[in-house]
Design a protein around this motif. Structure first.
Motif, PDB file in Angstrom:
ATOM      1  N   LEU A  93       7.022   8.426  -6.058  1.00  0.00           N
ATOM      2  CA  LEU A  93       6.494   8.525  -4.700  1.00  0.00           C
ATOM      3  C   LEU A  93       4.982   8.691  -4.658  1.00  0.00           C
ATOM      4  CD1 LEU A  93       9.132  10.829  -2.949  1.00  0.00           C
ATOM      5  CD2 LEU A  93       8.850   8.354  -2.745  1.00  0.00           C
ATOM      6  N   ALA A  94       4.409   9.247  -5.709  1.00  0.00           N
ATOM      7  CA  ALA A  94       2.964   9.499  -5.722  1.00  0.00           C
ATOM      8  C   ALA A  94       2.548   9.774  -7.159  1.00  0.00           C
ATOM      9  CB  ALA A  94       2.617  10.691  -4.834  1.00  0.00           C
ATOM     10  N   ALA A  95       1.264   9.981  -7.360  1.00  0.00           N
ATOM     11  CA  ALA A  95       0.769  10.332  -8.697  1.00  0.00           C
ATOM     12  C   ALA A  95      -0.460  11.214  -8.557  1.00  0.00           C
ATOM     13  CB  ALA A  95       0.425   9.071  -9.478  1.00  0.00           C
ATOM     14  N   GLY A  96      -0.573  12.190  -9.451  1.00  0.00           N
ATOM     15  CA  GLY A  96      -1.783  13.000  -9.521  1.00  0.00           C
ATOM     16  C   GLY A  96      -2.878  12.208 -10.209  1.00  0.00           C
ATOM     17  N   GLU A  97      -3.994  12.886 -10.485  1.00  0.00           N
ATOM     18  CA  GLU A  97      -5.102  12.211 -11.145  1.00  0.00           C
ATOM     19  C   GLU A  97      -5.759  13.173 -12.116  1.00  0.00           C
ATOM     20  OE1 GLU A  97      -8.031  10.445  -8.435  1.00  0.00           O
ATOM     21  OE2 GLU A  97      -9.525  10.853  -9.997  1.00  0.00           O
ATOM     22  N   GLN A  98      -5.762  12.782 -13.386  1.00  0.00           N
ATOM     23  CA  GLN A  98      -6.379  13.635 -14.396  1.00  0.00           C
ATOM     24  C   GLN A  98      -7.900  13.511 -14.307  1.00  0.00           C
ATOM     25  OE1 GLN A  98      -5.091  12.870 -18.409  1.00  0.00           O
ATOM     26  NE2 GLN A  98      -6.397  14.489 -19.257  1.00  0.00           N
ATOM     27  N   THR A  99      -8.584  14.640 -14.124  1.00  0.00           N
ATOM     28  CA  THR A  99     -10.041  14.616 -14.047  1.00  0.00           C
ATOM     29  C   THR A  99     -10.697  15.273 -15.263  1.00  0.00           C
ATOM     30  OG1 THR A  99      -9.955  16.636 -12.746  1.00  0.00           O
ATOM     31  CG2 THR A  99     -10.162  14.578 -11.523  1.00  0.00           C
TER      32      THR A  99
END
Ligand SMILES: CC1=C(CCC(=O)O)c2cc3nc(cc4[nH]c(cc5[nH]c(cc1n2)c(C)c5CCC(=O)O)c(CCC(=O)O)c4C)C(CCC(=O)O)=C3C
Ligand SMILES: [Fe+2]
Length: 380
Positions: A351-357
């Motif tokens: 449904l969605a994805a985080g983002e590695q920073t």
């Protein structure tokens, strides 16, 4: 600069991407009145050899606040903010909340979820980092709760990954760092010390060094030259200093708070108060970033707003205690992005994805050879 060449988040394992019908917000719990304080502290320290004098001392922190820890109210607010964000995105899932050390206990929440007909539960733990207390101990709790309630094989629980390296956590903390540096600069200017040096202290919970040393993987120890618990914090601190313009050129350090246990057992150092004392002659102000935590709970308001603030004032240092992520809109929506990595739609897509920073390979941050008895009492 200590950064790994590759950026690899912890991906959902085989079978962890699924359709979920419930999300559990799993947390620490805290007392909600004077009569709760000692029973709560006994729950926290059950069988772990924390001396009674230490319990009495910690009790005074809660007593000064009416016997109430702010943590439960903060979790109620986080739960309702997450519910609102899920609803706005049209994600149809029921949210629950349960704690390790105080009501609503996991046993009650597990029964409640099961009674409501839920079988697949996605679990969000209120800790950003991987470590024994913030990850594995919760997994042990869940296993024990399934046994105690007879719900083994009935409820399937999947815990989502740690998120200290994700935009959900790093964006709000970057904003807090910028605001903190500006505030200390303004304090120094108002005090006639516009040229005074500023140091950023990134503070997290201390843990016994023996527990820290058991955590793998070895690749991270090699890159950072320290244990994996500290390395996660070091990586985020370095990233924030690199990405926040206001903090350019300032010194920074990862420090620790809230050590407990037997005084003879070594815990991670330096303690924030010791470091402030040591720095008093070299700096004019400190920005304190409680980035080890996601809300302003008792350990934050006591150890930092009371003790560390006093230490800084005694030494004439300007002081700013930054907030924690709490219900910051980017934190809430970023957490839903991370939940969405595990939740599949009808077509089988996440449904969605985080983002590695924060750069680095942060997969598989577990205890290499098992955790052993993490907090044994050396006098026993
Ligand atoms: C790594 C870590 C986190 C961060 C990750 C996470 O957020 O999960 C954390 C969070 C918290 N720790 C908290 C409170 C306490 N922790 C204690 C004791 C301990 N913490 C430990 C570690 C951690 N703790 C350890 C190794 C101990 C020794 C004994 C044991 O393993 O249990 C004690 C006992 C008394 C004492 O301080 O000696 C208390 C009261 C609260 C609630 C605050 C509130 O009420 O608002 C929160 C969120
Ligand atoms: Fe703790």
């Amino acid at each position: 600069m200590t950064t790994a060449p590759e950026s690899i988040p912890q991906a959902p394992a085989e079978g962890e991407r699924a359709v979920y019908d419930a999300v559990l917000l799993a947390s620490f719990g805290g007392p909600e009145g004077q009569d709760d304080v000692i029973p709560f502290l006994r729950n926290v320290t059950a069988g772990r050899g924390i001396p009674d004098e230490r319990l009495e001392e910690v009790a005074t922190h809660y007593r000064a606040n009416g016997g109430v820890s702010p943590i439960n109210e903060q979790n109620r607010q986080l739960k309702s903010a997450l519910e609102q964000e899920l609803a706005e995105r049209g994600i149809d899932v029921s949210m629950y909340w349960g704690n390790r050390n105080w009501g609503p206990y996991f046993t009650d929440t597990f029964r409640q979820m099961h009674d409501a007909g839920h079988r697949r539960v996605l679990v969000l733990v209120t800790s950003a980092y991987a470590g024994y207390s913030s990850n594995d101990q919760y997994l042990e709790d869940f296993e024990r709760t399934l046994k105690d309630t007879g719900l083994e094989g009935e409820l399937t629980l999947v815990k989502v990954r740690q998120f200290f390296y994700d935009k959900a956590f790093t964006h709000p903390n970057a904003e807090f760092l910028a605001a903190g540096v500006k505030d200390v600069r303004a304090q120094l200017e108002a005090g006639g010390k516009p040229e005074g040096r500023i140091k950023v202290l990134f503070v997290t919970h201390s843990i016994p060094t023996a527990v820290a040393e058991r955590q793998g993987p070895a690749r991270i120890k090699e890159i950072f030259g320290t244990d994996v618990y500290t390395a996660q914090h070091q990586a985020l601190a370095d990233h924030l200093m690199d990405s926040v313009e206001e903090a350019a050129g300032l010194d920074h350090q990862v420090v620790f708070q809230s050590r407990s246990g037997d005084p003879r057992t070594p815990w991670l150092e330096p303690d924030i108060n010791d470091q402030i004392e040591e720095d008093a002659d070299s700096y004019a102000g400190v920005v304190v970033m409680p980035f080890g935590f996601i809300s302003d709970h008792m350990e934050v308001i006591w150890d930092l707003d009371t003790e560390a603030k006093e230490t800084a004032e005694e030494h004439g240092l300007a002081f700013h205690r930054a907030p924690t992520t709490g219900v910051h809109p980017e934190f809430v929506s970023g957490l839903v992005d991370i939940l969405g990595e595990y939740m599949l739609d009808a077509e089988g897509r996440p449904l969605a994805a985080g983002e590695q920073t924060v750069p680095g390979d942060w997969s598989d941050l577990t205890g290499d050879g098992g955790w052993g008895t993490p907090l044994e009492d050396p006098s026993a």
